[in-house]
Design a protein around this motif. Structure first.
Motif, PDB file in Angstrom:
ATOM      1  N   ALA A  13      16.400  61.778  48.424  1.00 35.17           N
ATOM      2  CA  ALA A  13      17.723  62.291  48.051  1.00 35.17           C
ATOM      3  C   ALA A  13      18.733  61.146  47.989  1.00 35.17           C
ATOM      4  N   MET A  16      18.167  58.900  44.931  1.00 34.84           N
ATOM      5  CA  MET A  16      18.542  59.627  43.714  1.00 34.84           C
ATOM      6  C   MET A  16      20.055  59.642  43.537  1.00 34.84           C
ATOM      7  N   VAL A  20      22.054  57.896  40.396  1.00 38.38           N
ATOM      8  CA  VAL A  20      22.833  58.720  39.470  1.00 38.38           C
ATOM      9  C   VAL A  20      24.293  58.281  39.474  1.00 38.38           C
ATOM     10  N   ILE A  23      24.660  55.114  37.414  1.00 34.53           N
ATOM     11  CA  ILE A  23      24.565  55.352  35.971  1.00 34.53           C
ATOM     12  C   ILE A  23      25.853  55.975  35.446  1.00 34.53           C
ATOM     13  N   LEU A  24      26.350  56.980  36.164  1.00 35.46           N
ATOM     14  CA  LEU A  24      27.539  57.688  35.682  1.00 35.46           C
ATOM     15  C   LEU A  24      28.778  56.802  35.699  1.00 35.46           C
ATOM     16  N   ALA A  27      28.647  54.475  32.750  1.00 34.78           N
ATOM     17  CA  ALA A  27      28.989  55.141  31.487  1.00 34.78           C
ATOM     18  C   ALA A  27      30.487  55.410  31.409  1.00 34.78           C
ATOM     19  N   ALA A  28      31.054  55.934  32.495  1.00 33.12           N
ATOM     20  CA  ALA A  28      32.476  56.265  32.482  1.00 33.12           C
ATOM     21  C   ALA A  28      33.309  55.021  32.223  1.00 33.12           C
ATOM     22  N   LEU A  31      32.994  53.905  28.478  1.00 30.08           N
ATOM     23  CA  LEU A  31      33.518  54.802  27.444  1.00 30.08           C
ATOM     24  C   LEU A  31      35.019  55.012  27.583  1.00 30.08           C
ATOM     25  N   TYR A  34      37.530  54.120  24.660  1.00 32.07           N
ATOM     26  CA  TYR A  34      37.456  55.023  23.503  1.00 32.07           C
ATOM     27  C   TYR A  34      38.178  56.339  23.798  1.00 32.07           C
ATOM     28  N   GLN A  35      37.973  56.837  25.025  1.00 28.71           N
ATOM     29  CA  GLN A  35      38.584  58.121  25.385  1.00 28.71           C
ATOM     30  C   GLN A  35      40.103  57.998  25.450  1.00 28.71           C
ATOM     31  N   ASN A  38      41.579  58.124  22.047  1.00 30.00           N
ATOM     32  CA  ASN A  38      41.636  59.474  21.482  1.00 30.00           C
ATOM     33  C   ASN A  38      42.826  60.255  22.002  1.00 30.00           C
ATOM     34  N   VAL A  39      43.079  60.111  23.318  1.00 27.61           N
ATOM     35  CA  VAL A  39      44.208  60.824  23.910  1.00 27.61           C
ATOM     36  C   VAL A  39      45.516  60.321  23.310  1.00 27.61           C
ATOM     37  N   GLU A  42      45.971  61.667  19.830  1.00 28.75           N
ATOM     38  CA  GLU A  42      46.367  63.076  19.843  1.00 28.75           C
ATOM     39  C   GLU A  42      47.848  63.221  20.155  1.00 28.75           C
ATOM     40  N   ASP A 148      51.604  73.256  22.797  1.00 31.09           N
ATOM     41  CA  ASP A 148      50.168  73.383  23.036  1.00 31.09           C
ATOM     42  C   ASP A 148      49.975  73.853  24.476  1.00 31.09           C
TER      43      ASP A 148
ATOM     44  N   GLN B  93      31.067  62.835  28.371  1.00 29.18           N
ATOM     45  CA  GLN B  93      31.782  61.571  28.204  1.00 29.18           C
ATOM     46  C   GLN B  93      31.621  61.025  26.793  1.00 29.18           C
ATOM     47  N   TYR B 100      36.310  63.631  19.591  1.00 30.68           N
ATOM     48  CA  TYR B 100      37.300  64.178  20.514  1.00 30.68           C
ATOM     49  C   TYR B 100      37.689  65.607  20.169  1.00 30.68           C
TER      50      TYR B 100
END
Lengths: 231, 216
Positions: A13, A16, A20, A23-24, A27-28, A31, A34-35, A38-39, A42, A148, B93, B100
């Protein structure tokens, strides 16, 4: 090793979870840019929508840089403050007292005339609602509005995000004849208010409608000094 | 290596194609209904959801299958959940970074892939007891079976409810009553109850074609 032993289970456990998590977070982290982009796009689309310019995600940045000629922060006394209007976090500002708030203003050039775009942030029924209102250079007449929401009920409260509801705000005035701040009343059929300050509420969406009215009143109200000064 | 099965043996092909018809996760196993109602008001989110679920399911199946001989029996459900949750967060993600607007439309439903019964169902029932290759096929097959139903529902709901497909208007403006025509979109199709009825109609059509599915 015995697959059913406590030690094995515990180690399994732990390994693992650490794997995990690694890895997360990798990735966060990668990325994130890019995120954030986008915000930002918008937000620019929303700001442009309040002056009745429909921008797609692809051309929002370009139109924004052409049309939005100036942006700055004022306080409730109408004094200009240091800082970048675009990155002001309205949610945090709302938690402060009115006199401590940073109030962003965006100036938009439409056919040579300046419209002032003011951001709004408030509470609906299920979660936050927000939007932008643009006023003409007379600092009284509303030029356009966009709203919105995070999770209002589809078909009821969520109707605030529709064109039909937002179109109603065009041409309404926020000061009465004596020059007193009146704001906009989002009225149900049994409420009376002068037509130039009134838009129709959404049937079945009373709490969202009233939340929107409070939001407009509170947030535009904070700009009173700014309006008077410019006028 | 002589006892090794061919990659596309009849049995393996079956893993891929059965979920499309006689073992469909939605219409036969009746799993994953919740998301099938939620994201099918338009075709585009339905397709993105189908692809996301297929990707998550295929990868989760392979990972669990690779680990199947190491997973401690007492925490196997937790291990499965962690694998699914990690994959779903990755998908979320990636959607947020590159598509988006779709990610906004799917909003919480991407996160809810974690609770999609198809995933846990396939991991527990198949991947834990089978080799990676058949598990991959099983994952893709079930994802495709789920996606196929989503796309069918999304097609009818968007066409009848909004008069468009992929956001493009198909019904001429002049047909609408507002413009002096005779036609009106069916607002009911936008709401989840009609999705459930559409699922019902699909099940009905499928069972009338495939008599084996009818229980006594």
């Amino acid at each position: 090793m015995d697959r059913n032993s406590n030690v094995y289970t515990f180690i399994y456990a732990s390994v693992m979870v650490i794997l995990v998590a690694a890895i997360l977070s990798f990735a966060a982290f990668n990325l994130k840019p890019y995120q954030a982009k986008n915000v930002e796009i918008e937000k620019k689309q929303n700001i442009l929508a309040s002056v009745n310019i429909a921008a797609t995600a692809a051309d929002a940045e370009q139109i924004y840089s052409e049309k939005i000629v100036n942006s700055y922060i004022v306080n409730a006394k109408g004094e200009t403050l240091e800082g970048d209007a675009f990155t002001v976090d309205l949610k945090k500002e709302r938690a402060k007292k009115v006199e401590d708030r940073q109030l962003p203003v965006f100036e938009c050039n439409i056919d040579g005339g300046i419209k002032y775009i003011l951001p709004l942030y408030g509470a609906g029924l299920w979660g936050p609602i927000w939007g932008y209102i643009s006023v003409e250079s007379d600092m009284n007449t509303i030029y356009g509005a966009t709203f919105d929401h995070q999770g209002e009920t589809p078909g009821l409260g969520a109707e605030i995000a529709t064109k039909a509801f937002q179109e109603q705000f065009k041409g309404k005035t926020i000061f009465d004849e004596d020059g007193k701040f009146y704001s906009i009343v989002v009225a149900k059929s049994n409420e009376t208010a002068p037509a130039e300050h009134k838009v129709d509420a959404i049937s079945g969406g009373t709490i969202t409608s009233k939340g929107l009215q409070t939001m407009v009143e509170d947030d535009l109200g904070a700009y009173k000094a700014f309006f008077n000064q410019k006028n | 290596m002589s006892d090794k099965e061919a990659l596309f043996s009849k049995k393996n092909i079956g893993l891929l194609t059965n979920p499309l018809n006689s073992d469909n996760p939605i219409t036969v196993q009746v799993l994953g209904i919740c998301s099938a109602l939620a994201v099918t008001a338009q075709l585009k989110p339905a397709i993105v959801m189908a692809i996301s679920v297929t990707a998550v399911l295929a990868f989760a199946n392979v990972i669990i299958s690779l680990l199947r001989n190491t997973i401690p029996n007492r925490i196997r459900i937790i291990v499965q959940l962690v694998v699914i949750a990690a994959l779903v967060i990755l998908v979320d993600q990636v959607l947020k970074a590159f598509v988006y607007d779709v990610s906004k439309q799917l909003s919480v439903f991407v996160g809810l892939i974690i609770t999609n019964c198809i995933l846990m169902g396939r991991l527990e029932a198949f991947a834990l007891g089978n080799k990676p290759w058949p598990s991959l096929l099983d994952g893709i097959g079930n994802g495709a079976g789920y996606g196929m139903i989503l796309v069918i529902i999304g097609f009818f709901r968007e066409l009848l409810g909004s008069g468009s497909l992929f956001g493009y208007k198909l019904i001429p403006e002049s047909w609408y009553i507002a413009n002096g025509g005779f036609y009106s979109n069916n607002g009911m199709m936008i709401l989840p109850p009609m999705a459930l009825i559409t699922v019902g109609v699909i099940i009905w059509v499928q069972r009338s074609k495939n008599r084996k599915l009818i229980e006594d």
